[in-house]
Design an enzyme around this catalytic site. Structure first.
Site, mmCIF file in Angstrom:
data_model
loop_
_atom_site.group_PDB
_atom_site.id
_atom_site.type_symbol
_atom_site.label_atom_id
_atom_site.label_comp_id
_atom_site.label_asym_id
_atom_site.label_seq_id
_atom_site.Cartn_x
_atom_site.Cartn_y
_atom_site.Cartn_z
ATOM 1 C CD GLU A 1 -2.842 1.050 2.371
ATOM 2 O OE1 GLU A 1 -3.906 1.721 2.463
ATOM 3 O OE2 GLU A 1 -2.720 0.109 3.229
ATOM 4 C CG ASP A 2 1.654 2.748 3.396
ATOM 5 O OD1 ASP A 2 0.708 3.138 2.906
ATOM 6 O OD2 ASP A 2 1.749 2.346 4.236
#
Length: 759
Positions: A100-101
């Protein structure tokens, strides 16, 4: 026994706090030391690879505290290791934020590790994308739905998410005050109850306390200070009790370990609030825990304790014979000490204590060579029950109510017995009707009375734990009463009662619809049996937008369709199959007709996405009587001075049109791209027949809101019999979207039938 074991403490083995560490290097060492304590394997290469990948992926990221971001996933992995989970789960914990990051993809995870780890990370990533608002019950319920679905696929996804949330709550001081309260509320409403339901008290109690710290900081500080002050005074008392009990248990030949424990802050706060008492009136703030080898020793130790001290009546709970649904087992008894001070003792086996601390995680075992995990499926029977119910429930609020009552996320249970001695678990406040439907829907539907502990009771009697319940049934029963819905507690009972009425009402309408068709055919001198072949019925089913022939009959029964309309349609289909043999003259006429047709202009498309035959540049409008949409079979009607009016072929105005007007009908059809034409929308109207109840309009309008469709008008009419007709109009892109919304509406409880207006 060492002196350290007699000290009052929160738990025997606390999950590590972030302040115990000062650097990533120390965290790395602690993680691998923790895994080695319990894991049978000595090869931790994959975990080391995951650590290096997380280090590189988060290299330039930092947390709100200013610390390297890597500290967070490593602390999550340590929490998972302290729950003694498998290597795959720990690796997913280390990497749970990379997809996600960071630029790392799931495909990268698959290549570096395996599909199992990629699926775990994908599951956690999707849960991280959930939105939340305490004031929006629908969103809260939808989040819970997604979490339970994630649990069903792999329970480890939720365990990682719980560890992630626990570490975030421990470092919540770095967030703005508004965000602190939002996260704390979300944790208390969703994550702590799920941890409790999974039996993981090590995580549940800390999540509760941290939530209270940010939601009610004044209360948190006040209780914490009072407990700290009282602990100093209580310590000598607890030590003396432990020594007395230890001596007597050893004399009885029972091998045991004793320890003191203090009730966690949120539990104290909840008891003070619910019972309206002060902290001094709570008996079990400090308790003594006795752990033994076997269940037999549990009851033997209980006998010793009750000989030593006076038990307080009504304060004994046997969670061994009747475990909580989160697998918790223990004996609880409250006693009066020699100084007149009340105290609680909990007695359990070492295995029961492990289950109380680790919950579902305590029941996972390793298989070397693949990292696979076997879990005791019966421990998750409640999860299977949730999944079955949520398949039957389109209403998020109903689903949330079910969780709050039936699954003990937020309420207590009562345990009752059948005449054969089987235990049935019900929501608190349940009645014999709930009990009957818990046994079987047929028992509930035929119920005429109940006996509790051998005595006849009203059917709205509130059951108590330990009650022996006998349901009295009769074949002559007329079925459940609608009054039952006002006092039953379980969602299961409510659903089954509503289902009975829905089916019963539908049967009456089907019978009435069939009788109306037969009466119409008899009056017209029509032999109806000729036209009731399945192929003709199927045409009507499709034309009128129903799923079965019984649904068509039910619509006729309650007035949604005209019996003559359906009979005429059946006859038209019959006639198509039974064309009379053509004579030579008929053939010549057909040839002549075809020659004339060939000389006519071809079909011309109008500006409304409609193609009409032989007419160009003419005004086309959609009739309001039947509101056709792309995908419907249509026909044109040449009006006097207002162009062509487009109707559905099943429009009652078209079907009942006088013969002398029929020569003005003209072929029409939708252009192939009509449904896509400039995103054009078409007004249509539905008539929804419902069993009237509070909230039905909210349920219906919510479906339109979810599909982002605006309702243009809404009119309701309620009959004296308690049924309602709801007429609503809205814009749709075509038949496909219309069918989709009708299918969703059919899933709403209390819906009897749905039809489109047809003139």
């Amino acid at each position: 026994m060492s002196e350290g074991n007699t000290k009052i403490k929160r738990t025997e083995k606390e999950i590590s706090k972030p302040e115990d560490f000062t650097s990533v290097e120390e965290l790395h060492t602690r993680l691998f030391d923790t895994i080695r304590k319990y894991h049978p394997s000595t090869d931790f290469t994959m975990i080391e690879d995951a650590f290096r990948l997380a280090d590189k992926a988060h290299e330039h990221q930092s947390r709100k505290s200013g610390e390297p971001y890597l500290i967070h996933p490593v602390c999550v992995a340590i929490i998972l290791a302290e729950l003694e989970l498998d290597k795959e789960t720990i690796i997913a914990g280390l990497l749970h934020d990379v997809v996600e990051d960071t630029p790392v993809t799931l495909e990268d995870i698959r290549k570096h590790f395996n599909e199992e780890i990629a699926l775990l990370i994908d599951g956690v990533t999707k849960l991280g994308q959930l939105s939340y608002s305490h004031d929006k019950m629908d969103i809260q319920a939808e989040n819970l739905r997604k979490m339970f679905l994630a649990m069903a696929k792999d329970i480890r996804v939720i365990l990682i998410k719980l560890a992630d949330r626990l570490h975030n709550m421990r470092t919540l001081q770095y967030m703005p005050p508004a965000k602190q309260k939002e996260k704390a509320r979300e944790t208390m409403d969703i994550y702590a109850p799920i941890a409790d339901r999974l039996g993981i008290s090590k995580i549940k109690v800390e999540l509760d306390d941290l939530s209270l710290k940010y939601l009610r900081p004044d209360v948190y500080q006040d209780i914490d200070q009072k407990i700290a002050q009282d602990k100093e005074q209580r310590q000598p008392f607890i030590d003396s009790i432990i020594e007395e009990v230890k001596e007597q248990i050893e004399k009885a030949g029972i091998k045991a370990e004793l320890a003191g424990r203090v009730k966690h802050l949120f539990s104290i706060y909840k008891k003070m609030r619910n019972q309206q008492v002060s902290i001094d009136q709570i008996y079990d703030i400090f308790a003594i825990r006795i752990m033994v080898d076997s269940v037999k020793d549990c009851y033997a130790a209980l006998g010793v304790i009750h000989e030593m001290y006076t038990p307080i009546p009504g304060r004994f709970k046997d969670y061994i014979a009747m475990p909580k649904e989160n697998m918790y087992q223990s004996l609880h008894t409250t006693l009066i000490g020699s100084q007149g001070i009340p105290f609680e003792i909990q007695i359990r086996t070492f295995e029961m204590h492990r289950t109380a601390e680790y919950g579902i995680a305590a029941h996972w075992k390793y298989k070397e060579g693949g990292g696979n995990i076997n879990k005791e499926e019966e421990k998750l029977s409640w999860l299977r029950q949730i999944l079955e119910w949520q398949q039957d429930m389109s209403d998020n609020r109903e689903f949330l109510d079910m969780l709050k009552t039936d699954l003990n996320l937020f309420t207590e249970k009562v345990y009752c017995f059948t005449p054969q001695g089987d235990v049935k678990t019900l929501p608190q406040g349940s009645t014999p009707v709930d009990f009957a439907y818990m046994i079987h829907s047929a028992v509930g539907n035929r119920m005429v009375g109940a006996r509790v502990n051998g005595t006849q009771v009203p059917i709205e009697y509130k059951l108590q734990t330990g009650d022996r319940v006998e349901i009295v049934t009769s074949q002559n029963s007329k079925g459940p009463s609608r009054d039952w819905l006002s006092f039953v507690q379980s969602t299961q009972a409510k659903n089954k009662i509503n289902q009975w009425f829905k089916n019963e009402y539908k049967e009456e309408n089907i019978t009435r619809g069939r009788e109306l068709m037969e009466k119409y055919a008899k009056a017209k001198g029509i032999n109806l049996s000729l036209y009731l072949k399945p192929e003709y019925q199927n045409v009507c089913i499709r034309k009128y937008g129903y799923k079965t022939w019984d649904a068509v009959l039910a619509a006729i029964g309650h007035g949604g369709l005209k019996e003559g309309q359906v009979v005429n349609r059946l006859m038209e289909e019959y006639q198509k199959d039974h064309q009379a043999a053509k004579t030579d003259q008929d053939v010549l006429e057909d040839i002549e007709k075809k020659n004339i047709e060939d000389k006519r202009p071809p079909k011309v498309r109008t500006h409304s996405g409609i193609t009409v035959k032989g007419i160009d540049d003419v005004s086309v409008r959609f009739s309001k009587c039947c509101s056709p949409v792309p995908g419907d079979e249509i026909i044109g009607f040449v009006t006097r001075g207002r162009g062509i009016s487009i109707h559905r072929t099943d429009c009652s105005n078209i079907l009942s049109m006088p013969e002398d007007e029929r020569n003005r009908l003209i072929e029409a059809e939708w252009a192939p791209d009509a449904i896509k034409k400039n995103g054009e929308l078409y007004l249509t109207e539905l008539c929804i027949y419902v069993q009237n109840r509070r909230g039905i309009l909210l349920d219906i309008t919510k479906i339109f809101m979810e599909m982002k469709m605006d309702i243009k008008s809404l009119v309701t009419r309620v009959s004296k019999q308690g049924t309602a007709s709801i007429y609503l109009s809205f814009e749709t892109s075509g038949r496909e979207e219309l069918d989709k919304i009708m299918n969703k509406l059919y899933n709403i409880d209390s819906i009897i039938d749905i039809e489109r207006t047809s003139g």
